[in-house]
Design a protein around this motif. Sequence first.
Motif, PDB file in Angstrom:
ATOM      1  N   ALA A   1       1.621  24.592  73.003  1.00 47.66           N
ATOM      2  CA  ALA A   1       2.595  25.782  72.732  1.00 47.66           C
ATOM      3  C   ALA A   1       1.599  27.062  73.171  1.00 47.66           C
ATOM      4  O   ALA A   1       2.232  28.002  73.270  1.00 47.66           O
ATOM      5  CB  ALA A   1       2.626  25.805  71.087  1.00 47.66           C
ATOM      6  N   VAL A   2       0.276  26.991  72.979  1.00 49.31           N
ATOM      7  CA  VAL A   2      -0.576  28.304  73.140  1.00 49.31           C
ATOM      8  C   VAL A   2      -0.414  28.622  74.797  1.00 49.31           C
ATOM      9  O   VAL A   2      -0.161  29.783  75.074  1.00 49.31           O
ATOM     10  CB  VAL A   2      -2.105  28.169  72.969  1.00 49.31           C
ATOM     11  CG1 VAL A   2      -2.690  29.177  73.231  1.00 49.31           C
ATOM     12  CG2 VAL A   2      -2.047  28.273  71.242  1.00 49.31           C
ATOM     13  N   LEU A   3      -0.375  27.529  75.546  1.00 44.64           N
ATOM     14  CA  LEU A   3      -0.509  27.840  76.981  1.00 44.64           C
ATOM     15  C   LEU A   3       0.742  28.123  77.323  1.00 44.64           C
ATOM     16  O   LEU A   3       1.043  29.081  78.178  1.00 44.64           O
ATOM     17  CB  LEU A   3      -0.880  26.205  77.520  1.00 44.64           C
ATOM     18  CG  LEU A   3      -2.155  25.929  77.903  1.00 44.64           C
ATOM     19  CD1 LEU A   3      -2.202  24.684  78.389  1.00 44.64           C
ATOM     20  CD2 LEU A   3      -2.932  26.927  78.724  1.00 44.64           C
ATOM     21  N   VAL A   4       1.731  27.727  76.900  1.00 49.51           N
ATOM     22  CA  VAL A   4       3.260  27.939  77.293  1.00 49.51           C
ATOM     23  C   VAL A   4       3.426  29.383  76.780  1.00 49.51           C
ATOM     24  O   VAL A   4       3.901  30.260  77.748  1.00 49.51           O
ATOM     25  CB  VAL A   4       4.091  27.334  76.518  1.00 49.51           C
ATOM     26  CG1 VAL A   4       5.652  27.844  76.648  1.00 49.51           C
ATOM     27  CG2 VAL A   4       4.263  25.826  77.234  1.00 49.51           C
ATOM     28  N   ALA A   5       2.969  29.745  75.655  1.00 52.29           N
ATOM     29  CA  ALA A   5       3.256  31.444  75.243  1.00 52.29           C
ATOM     30  C   ALA A   5       2.617  32.292  76.228  1.00 52.29           C
ATOM     31  O   ALA A   5       3.235  33.344  76.507  1.00 52.29           O
ATOM     32  CB  ALA A   5       2.811  31.480  73.776  1.00 52.29           C
ATOM     33  N   ALA A   6       1.400  31.926  76.281  1.00 54.08           N
ATOM     34  CA  ALA A   6       0.271  32.937  77.066  1.00 54.08           C
ATOM     35  C   ALA A   6       0.969  33.010  78.827  1.00 54.08           C
ATOM     36  O   ALA A   6       1.087  34.333  79.077  1.00 54.08           O
ATOM     37  CB  ALA A   6      -0.895  32.219  77.271  1.00 54.08           C
ATOM     38  N   LEU A   7       1.419  31.781  79.268  1.00 50.71           N
ATOM     39  CA  LEU A   7       2.002  31.772  80.699  1.00 50.71           C
ATOM     40  C   LEU A   7       3.169  32.409  80.676  1.00 50.71           C
ATOM     41  O   LEU A   7       3.552  33.160  81.620  1.00 50.71           O
ATOM     42  CB  LEU A   7       2.032  30.550  81.257  1.00 50.71           C
ATOM     43  CG  LEU A   7       0.669  29.856  81.448  1.00 50.71           C
ATOM     44  CD1 LEU A   7       0.816  28.102  81.684  1.00 50.71           C
ATOM     45  CD2 LEU A   7      -0.229  30.336  82.392  1.00 50.71           C
TER      46      LEU A   7
ATOM     47  N   VAL B   1      -4.584  32.908  92.419  1.00 54.55           N
ATOM     48  CA  VAL B   1      -4.717  33.063  90.771  1.00 54.55           C
ATOM     49  C   VAL B   1      -3.631  32.061  90.264  1.00 54.55           C
ATOM     50  O   VAL B   1      -4.138  31.274  89.343  1.00 54.55           O
ATOM     51  CB  VAL B   1      -4.051  34.480  90.422  1.00 54.55           C
ATOM     52  CG1 VAL B   1      -3.905  34.608  88.979  1.00 54.55           C
ATOM     53  CG2 VAL B   1      -5.233  35.566  90.658  1.00 54.55           C
ATOM     54  N   VAL B   2      -2.629  31.693  90.982  1.00 53.51           N
ATOM     55  CA  VAL B   2      -1.595  30.861  90.500  1.00 53.51           C
ATOM     56  C   VAL B   2      -2.382  29.366  90.365  1.00 53.51           C
ATOM     57  O   VAL B   2      -2.302  28.704  89.572  1.00 53.51           O
ATOM     58  CB  VAL B   2      -0.366  30.866  91.277  1.00 53.51           C
ATOM     59  CG1 VAL B   2       0.194  29.324  91.223  1.00 53.51           C
ATOM     60  CG2 VAL B   2       0.347  32.009  90.991  1.00 53.51           C
ATOM     61  N   TRP B   3      -3.199  29.189  91.602  1.00 58.15           N
ATOM     62  CA  TRP B   3      -3.972  27.586  91.594  1.00 58.15           C
ATOM     63  C   TRP B   3      -4.867  27.726  90.547  1.00 58.15           C
ATOM     64  O   TRP B   3      -5.103  26.598  90.178  1.00 58.15           O
ATOM     65  CB  TRP B   3      -4.454  27.603  93.023  1.00 58.15           C
ATOM     66  CG  TRP B   3      -3.390  27.065  94.088  1.00 58.15           C
ATOM     67  CD1 TRP B   3      -2.363  27.573  94.635  1.00 58.15           C
ATOM     68  CD2 TRP B   3      -3.371  25.471  94.389  1.00 58.15           C
ATOM     69  NE1 TRP B   3      -1.585  26.722  95.463  1.00 58.15           N
ATOM     70  CE2 TRP B   3      -2.133  25.327  95.273  1.00 58.15           C
ATOM     71  CE3 TRP B   3      -4.089  24.299  94.190  1.00 58.15           C
ATOM     72  CZ2 TRP B   3      -1.761  24.282  95.901  1.00 58.15           C
ATOM     73  CZ3 TRP B   3      -3.791  23.485  94.729  1.00 58.15           C
ATOM     74  CH2 TRP B   3      -2.636  23.062  95.455  1.00 58.15           C
ATOM     75  N   ALA B   4      -5.499  28.930  90.362  1.00 61.05           N
ATOM     76  CA  ALA B   4      -6.518  28.934  89.215  1.00 61.05           C
ATOM     77  C   ALA B   4      -5.913  28.692  87.853  1.00 61.05           C
ATOM     78  O   ALA B   4      -6.416  27.695  87.158  1.00 61.05           O
ATOM     79  CB  ALA B   4      -7.216  29.968  89.179  1.00 61.05           C
ATOM     80  N   LEU B   5      -4.697  29.213  87.587  1.00 62.09           N
ATOM     81  CA  LEU B   5      -3.976  28.757  86.374  1.00 62.09           C
ATOM     82  C   LEU B   5      -3.577  27.217  86.305  1.00 62.09           C
ATOM     83  O   LEU B   5      -3.534  26.687  85.340  1.00 62.09           O
ATOM     84  CB  LEU B   5      -2.846  29.694  86.282  1.00 62.09           C
ATOM     85  CG  LEU B   5      -3.191  31.250  86.173  1.00 62.09           C
ATOM     86  CD1 LEU B   5      -1.914  32.071  85.984  1.00 62.09           C
ATOM     87  CD2 LEU B   5      -3.835  31.537  84.730  1.00 62.09           C
TER      88      LEU B   5
END
Length: 293
Positions: free
Chosen positions: A148-154, A190-194
Amino acid sequence: MDFFLEVLAGGLLAGVMYSLVAIGFVLIYKASGVFNYAQGSLVLFGALTFVSLVERQVAPWLAFAITLAALVAIAFAVGRLVLRPLVNRPPIVLFMATLGLSFILEGAAQLVWGAQVHGLDLGIDDKPFALAGVMVSQFDLFAAATAAVLVAALSLLARYTRFGLSLRAVADDPLAALAVGVKLPYIWAVVWALAGLTSLVAGLLWGARLGVQFSLSLVVLKALPVLIIGGFSSIVGAIVGGLIVGGSEKLAEVYVGTLVGGGIENWFPYVLAMLFLLVRPVGLFGEPAVERV
């Protein structure tokens, strides 16, 4: 009724684990329009590097930072050495590039850390406890909160930042985005880093559940029906698809498996995904391609 709710809750929480892997696929697909076959290898590489460092008496927080730094370095190397020369190539070319990258990452992990199986203890009890009268796993709740935290941040990053706008432009047309000043190599890196960050988190959770071993990379196979159902281009869709897959496979195993035999949860998600391909090929949250002539 209580038993039904417990099975459903267990399936939904397990589906969140699938979603954590699927999010990495979504990020790469939004940036390059290709299915990143190497995502499973990133999951394995991250988990194996972390647990190997911890076993060598490195503090867990430092092991996490070192592993994340290694994944970010891989991201920049992939952007410069692989993606930049393949700009605007057919998707099959990019897919084959990620296929080769997958074997390179797995080989590098085995070369550096060896091929033995590792146990991983994150200090999270996997004991059930009662929540509103339903028995659920503490570990699954922790995984759900992490997702949930990851989805909200992304989601906030993609929707409300300049980087998110650039990402959507690259997803629509890489060359047009490059022509208006979007720094394509930077966006890809950046996308690959995420994606590396999400793969590290998923690798730690799956490694704690299954053990850190080379079969961990095969977890991507369960992410495929999640992506088909939720949509390849939606972060929220990855979560919803994971919930659908997790809940349906557990219910099918318990209620249908007793009639036709066990093992249904291994293939039922793919049947569901095929039905979605027939009815809505882009998934629940996918965006149909619009072509103007």
